[in-house]
Motif scaffolding. Sequence first.
Motif, PDB file in Angstrom:
ATOM      1  N   GLY A   1       0.807  -1.217   0.000  1.00 12.08           N
ATOM      2  CA  GLY A   1       0.000   0.000   0.000  1.00 12.08           C
ATOM      3  C   GLY A   1       0.840   1.266   0.000  1.00 12.08           C
ATOM      4  N   ASP A   2       0.132   2.401  -0.020  1.00 13.39           N
ATOM      5  CA  ASP A   2       0.814   3.695   0.145  1.00 13.39           C
ATOM      6  C   ASP A   2       1.425   3.772   1.535  1.00 13.39           C
ATOM      7  OD1 ASP A   2       0.052   5.363  -2.381  1.00 13.39           O
ATOM      8  OD2 ASP A   2      -1.797   4.351  -1.779  1.00 13.39           O
TER       9      ASP A   2
ATOM     10  N   VAL B   1       5.758  14.464  11.004  1.00 12.57           N
ATOM     11  CA  VAL B   1       5.301  15.758  11.529  1.00 12.57           C
ATOM     12  C   VAL B   1       4.021  15.582  12.342  1.00 12.57           C
ATOM     13  CG1 VAL B   1       4.377  18.022  10.855  1.00 12.57           C
ATOM     14  CG2 VAL B   1       6.435  17.128   9.739  1.00 12.57           C
ATOM     15  N   ILE B   2       3.080  14.813  11.827  1.00 14.42           N
ATOM     16  CA  ILE B   2       1.791  14.624  12.509  1.00 14.42           C
ATOM     17  C   ILE B   2       1.981  13.990  13.883  1.00 14.42           C
ATOM     18  CG2 ILE B   2      -0.410  13.352  12.448  1.00 14.42           C
ATOM     19  CD1 ILE B   2      -0.304  13.696   9.350  1.00 14.42           C
ATOM     20  N   ARG B   3       2.935  13.061  14.011  1.00 13.82           N
ATOM     21  CA  ARG B   3       3.081  12.341  15.291  1.00 13.82           C
ATOM     22  C   ARG B   3       3.661  13.211  16.404  1.00 13.82           C
ATOM     23  NH1 ARG B   3       8.390   8.247  14.986  1.00 13.82           N
ATOM     24  NH2 ARG B   3       9.875   9.883  14.389  1.00 13.82           N
TER      25      ARG B   3
ATOM     26  N   GLN C   1       7.311  11.659   0.726  1.00 17.55           N
ATOM     27  CA  GLN C   1       6.447  12.759   1.164  1.00 17.55           C
ATOM     28  C   GLN C   1       5.483  12.322   2.257  1.00 17.55           C
ATOM     29  OE1 GLN C   1       4.849  14.121  -2.710  1.00 17.55           O
ATOM     30  NE2 GLN C   1       5.966  16.027  -2.363  1.00 17.55           N
ATOM     31  N   LEU C   2       4.893  11.133   2.092  1.00 20.95           N
ATOM     32  CA  LEU C   2       3.999  10.621   3.133  1.00 20.95           C
ATOM     33  C   LEU C   2       4.764  10.399   4.437  1.00 20.95           C
ATOM     34  CD1 LEU C   2       1.686   8.043   1.297  1.00 20.95           C
ATOM     35  CD2 LEU C   2       1.014  10.217   2.312  1.00 20.95           C
ATOM     36  N   ALA C   3       5.973   9.865   4.332  1.00 20.95           N
ATOM     37  CA  ALA C   3       6.789   9.617   5.525  1.00 20.95           C
ATOM     38  C   ALA C   3       7.048  10.915   6.280  1.00 20.95           C
ATOM     39  CB  ALA C   3       8.111   8.965   5.131  1.00 20.95           C
TER      40      ALA C   3
END
Length: 370
Positions: free
Chosen positions: A176-177, A211-213, A204-206
């Motif tokens: 998956g992505d 950042v979100i965490r 980019q997702l990584a």
Amino acid sequence: MMNIPMLDLSEQYQHLKEEIFQALEKVMSSSHFILGENVKKLEKDIAKYSHVAHGIGVANGSDALHISLLACGIQPGDEVITTPFTFFATAGSIARIGAKPVFVDIDPKTFNINPALIEAKITEKTKAIIPVHLYGQAADMDPILEIAEKHNLFVIEDAAQAIGAEYKGRKVGGFGDTACFSFFPTKNLGAYGDAGMIVTNDDQLAEKIRVIRVHGSKPKYYHHVLGYNSRLDEMQAAILNVKFPHLDAWSELRRKHAAYYTQLLSDLKEVVTPYEDENSYHIYHQYTIRVKDRDALQAYLKEQGVQTMIYYPLPLHMQPVFADLGYKEGDLPESEKAAKEALSLPMYPELRKEQQEYVVAKIKEFYHQS
């Protein structure tokens, strides 16, 4: 009478106790408890194991799903397709964003989402698919990925129960992505508390996930998005680093035990033993049989000292919290049938043959009495 637990972690602990204490002592002495060297090592090792570029440790498997959805840009009003026969977190993570879970029925043999039914549920609001690799068996990923590519959808693997499982010779986590692992204590690779990880090949997702965490900050104290406090801590990572080198051997033991259960149950027409797809390397997080009189069998086994579990007694489309989605009984018949028939037997690497023989003897005893 034998007493056989569903899961016994005590023998594993005794075997690894000294090594775990040494690892924890190093963390204590370092005084570095959040996102330190142990987390970095585990992230690197799990990413390599999954044949992807990035591993990002988070607080638990539920957060892994939720943060993956946020990183993929899923927003309120969007739709995400998934299975109703799974742990609540799969759909709960979708609903927490304000998106709508859209449920697709399962393949009765594997308990996993049926790819042939997905495309009919896609609308202009559909943004992602979350296949679940349930009980340790990979979902049928090729048709899912084809559908996702055709309709420009994200694929987020819920691999909470399936670290080490394979599909067509490739480890789950790299399809998956993103993919989401849980290290809840009962998992095949379990911490001594909550812990999880997201893996991805997408740079980019990584970066978004990292950042979100940490409250959405980069650099520290500069916040461009609303994030969460969801970090895998050093002590759990240290424990997991001790355990991780044993994972493949434990998986093989589970497969050996599953084969023995299947052999012992082969002459009992009342029991449907687990199906292993030819494309799958099943790591048997659970050994789940199907029986018609499941609740009575479970009660009898409990009387005989055998602990079993029902995963899951009420499929998600029938849960009260999702009543506003408008599903009714009969809408997803295979999931509803599985919820009435599935029973998981004791399964862990240290399970002994005589314990398995006792479990099966009591199952046979129940049906002969019936």
